[in-house]
Design a protein around this motif. Structure first.
Motif: not given
Length: 393
Positions: A262-263, A335-337, A378-381
């Motif tokens: 996670x990011x 990287x899914x947002x 921005x965030x992502x899995x």
């Protein structure tokens, strides 16, 4: 294209002045839910979402029609649409299909992360991050160089846009407008139906910087006392390959524990303050350039940090050596947002926030519409499975 906050300000100002213009909203910063739910609540006239120029043209055609389409369209634009969270049952078709896709095989290996839990990084070199900016996205999408012929485009890029970018980057560094920061982490996880189940790292490893023994991943059996923290529920394709993000994680029946990354990255609030100052001061060209660079720098930071996470997971050898290829997913995994087709529910940002705690770690908060603030964040899995690529549900 405007940011979410600027678009809301425009809508509120139209309402304050009691103007009655229909408004069409679009751009990468906006989602259909935000426009048709949040923004429509701010305006007594019609607000429409245009995912692209053609959608906007269809709206305009209806608004100019004289056969009743105009009134139908205006009524639709005034109707607030409440977007519910993904449900376990679809009222029209019954239980949601949750069987794993037949085309997704097990990952050849499950990498062991260098740590479990959460870490914060703030010591980034902006010049290094600038190398990961996608020029096409910056020049064509952000700086509006869309209509030029191929020959004129190449000339304008070399004579005007690339020098403008270089000068602006130096201005940004000198003024300190961008402050790149990242909070990210790794957690044990499995794919259960349409859910990605996230477990607590053992021995208190969910604390920032704490460790966790790598034997809980790879081919090791699932710990009998693994504690579930939360679940992300994702939509599944109804036909074709029937893909769902959860398919890219080991199933509980495999007796293997997988890993999810996670990011959340941000370039901080100063960029928004300066772009707002330029906009309110009527410096629209400078605003366009700085706003576009800030958005694409946040994306560049996400790209750069994703590369770092792949290296930490031992997958760097599968990266293309050319930065421009990274924009086309020439690496392992995805990287899914949130807000994009495979994971459309912005509400799930709350779950990522529960794990990474970005408010206290990097100063990023969620708005009431589940958007990130500052905007240039921005965030992502992060998924390591080699079959995990972008897809539409």
């Amino acid at each position: 294209m405007k940011s979410t906050l600027e678009m809301k300000y425009v809508i509120q100002e139209l309402e304050r002045q009691k103007l009655e213009f229909p408004v069409i909203c679009g751009g990468a910063a906006l989602t259909r839910k935000y426009v048709e739910d949040d923004l429509r609540r701010e305006y007594s006239n019609s607000v429409f979402y245009g995912e692209d120029a053609f959608a906007g043209l269809h709206v305009m055609e209806d608004l100019a029609a004289e056969d009743g389409k105009r009134e139908v369209r205006l009524k639709d634009g005034r109707t607030v649409k409440e977007y519910a969270k993904a449900a376990a049952v679809d009222e029209e078709i019954g239980p949601v299909f949750s069987e794993r896709s037949a085309v997704v095989t097990d990952a050849p290996n499950i990498p062991a992360p260098p740590f479990w839990g959460v870490r914060v990084v703030k010591d980034y070199d902006l010049r290094e991050i600038f190398n990961y900016i996608n020029d096409t996205a910056l020049f064509k999408n952000q700086w509006q160089l869309k209509t030029a012929s191929q020959e004129d485009y190449a000339r304008l890029v070399e004579e005007k846009y690339r020098p403008t970018r270089k000068k602006l980057e130096e201005d940004v560094i000198a003024a300190g407008w961008f402050e790149p920061k990242v909070v990210y982490g790794y957690f044990p996880a499995q794919g259960d139906g349409n859910d990605v189940v996230v477990y607590a790292p053992e021995n208190g490893a969910n604390r920032v910087g704490a460790g966790f023994h790598p034997a809980q991943t790879g081919q090791s059996p699932v710990s009998t006392h693994a504690k579930e923290i939360l679940r992300f529920t994702f939509p599944r394709q109804k036909e074709g390959r029937r893909l769902c993000i959860s398919d890219f994680f080991a199933a509980p029946s495999s007796e293997k524990m997988d890993v999810i990354g996670l990011s959340l990255v941000t370039i901080g609030p100063k960029a928004s303050v300066e772009t707002q100052r330029l906009f309110e001061g009527g410096e629209y060209t400078r605003y366009l350039y700085l706003h576009g660079l800030s958005v694409e720098t946040a994306e560049a930071l996400a790209e750069f940090h994703h590369k770092k996470m792949r290296a930490e997971l031992g997958m760097a050898a599968e990266d293309s050596p050319h930065i421009r290829d990274l924009f086309h997913q020439k690496y392992r995994g995805s990287r899914y947002s949130f807000g994009y087709p495979a994971c459309p529910n912005l509400e799930d940002q709350t779950k990522l926030f529960a794990l990474l705690k970005p408010e206290e770690n990097v100063g990023v908060r969620l708005t009431t519409g589940f958007l990130l603030e500052p905007e240039q964040s921005t965030s992502a899995i992060v998924v390591h499975h080699p079959g995990a690529k972008y897809f539409v549900v």
